[in-house]
Design a protein around this motif. Structure first.
Motif, PDB file in Angstrom:
ATOM      1  N   GLU A  80      -0.686   1.215   0.836  1.00 62.04           N
ATOM      2  CA  GLU A  80      -1.274   2.560   0.802  1.00 62.04           C
ATOM      3  C   GLU A  80      -2.742   2.517   1.227  1.00 62.04           C
ATOM      4  O   GLU A  80      -3.214   3.411   1.933  1.00 62.04           O
ATOM      5  CB  GLU A  80      -1.115   3.173  -0.591  1.00 62.04           C
ATOM      6  N   LEU A  81      -3.460   1.478   0.827  1.00 61.52           N
ATOM      7  CA  LEU A  81      -4.848   1.308   1.270  1.00 61.52           C
ATOM      8  C   LEU A  81      -4.909   1.238   2.791  1.00 61.52           C
ATOM      9  O   LEU A  81      -5.750   1.886   3.423  1.00 61.52           O
ATOM     10  CB  LEU A  81      -5.457   0.042   0.655  1.00 61.52           C
ATOM     11  N   GLN A  82      -4.030   0.470   3.372  1.00 62.20           N
ATOM     12  CA  GLN A  82      -4.015   0.342   4.827  1.00 62.20           C
ATOM     13  C   GLN A  82      -3.646   1.669   5.489  1.00 62.20           C
ATOM     14  O   GLN A  82      -4.235   2.060   6.503  1.00 62.20           O
ATOM     15  CB  GLN A  82      -3.049  -0.777   5.232  1.00 62.20           C
ATOM     16  N   ARG A  83      -2.702   2.386   4.904  1.00 66.63           N
ATOM     17  CA  ARG A  83      -2.273   3.678   5.454  1.00 66.63           C
ATOM     18  C   ARG A  83      -3.436   4.681   5.462  1.00 66.63           C
ATOM     19  O   ARG A  83      -3.696   5.328   6.472  1.00 66.63           O
ATOM     20  CB  ARG A  83      -1.099   4.228   4.645  1.00 66.63           C
ATOM     21  N   VAL A  84      -4.142   4.814   4.341  1.00 66.28           N
ATOM     22  CA  VAL A  84      -5.221   5.813   4.295  1.00 66.28           C
ATOM     23  C   VAL A  84      -6.420   5.380   5.135  1.00 66.28           C
ATOM     24  O   VAL A  84      -7.161   6.230   5.633  1.00 66.28           O
ATOM     25  CB  VAL A  84      -5.646   6.185   2.852  1.00 66.28           C
ATOM     26  N   THR A  85      -6.595   4.082   5.319  1.00 67.26           N
ATOM     27  CA  THR A  85      -7.663   3.605   6.205  1.00 67.26           C
ATOM     28  C   THR A  85      -7.375   4.028   7.640  1.00 67.26           C
ATOM     29  O   THR A  85      -8.256   4.560   8.330  1.00 67.26           O
ATOM     30  CB  THR A  85      -7.805   2.071   6.107  1.00 67.26           C
TER      31      THR A  85
END
Length: 155
Positions: free
Chosen positions: A113-118
């Protein structure tokens, strides 16, 4: 002359994977053909992002990611290609605390999810927009998921 300046900052949280995260952000910028950038990514808690969300968007609540674009986007901007800017200058603020809830809701790992929102935030800095959160129909979100699939890191 192109600039390549990436800063990762941590506010009010513990985050032990800055090297992996840094490599991920660079891979996303490369995948999007962005070689001219000044980008800061701040990982924080809900209180930090809520204060910014209230100050800049008049929403007194936490959110997952805020994008602050310091480039002027207009029709006369010669850096734009079909409305998309491949030279970015801005900040992303991401609430790692908020992502714990999002990851649970979407049944994914928090680092995914961190990678997605980044990726999502970087696309907004480039000028991409979306009307809905439909991952099947929104061009920006389809691009986001394709970039994630090709660049996902294990933390």
């Amino acid at each position: 002359m192109s600039k390549s300046d990436l800063n990762l900052l941590v506010e009010n949280i513990k985050f032990e994977h800055l090297n992996v995260f840094y490599d991920f952000v660079v891979s996303v910028l490369n995948a999007l053909s962005i070689s001219d950038f000044e980008l800061s990514v701040i990982l924080c808690d809900n209180a930090y992002i809520q204060e910014l969300n209230n100050k800049f968007r008049n929403k007194n609540e936490p959110t997952d990611v805020l994008s602050f674009n310091y480039n002027e986007h207009n029709e006369l901007n010669e850096d734009l290609v079909d409305g998309i800017n491949y030279k970015i200058q801005g900040d992303l603020v991401i609430s790692f605390e908020y992502l714990k809830f999002s990851a649970q809701e979407f049944n994914v790992e928090i680092y995914e999810e961190l990678q997605r929102v980044t990726i999502h935030g970087i696309l907004h800095l480039m000028g991409y927009k979306h009307e809905t959160n439909d991952f099947q129909k929104e061009g920006m979100l389809i691009l986001q998921e394709n970039i994630l699939k090709e660049n996902k890191r294990v933390f």
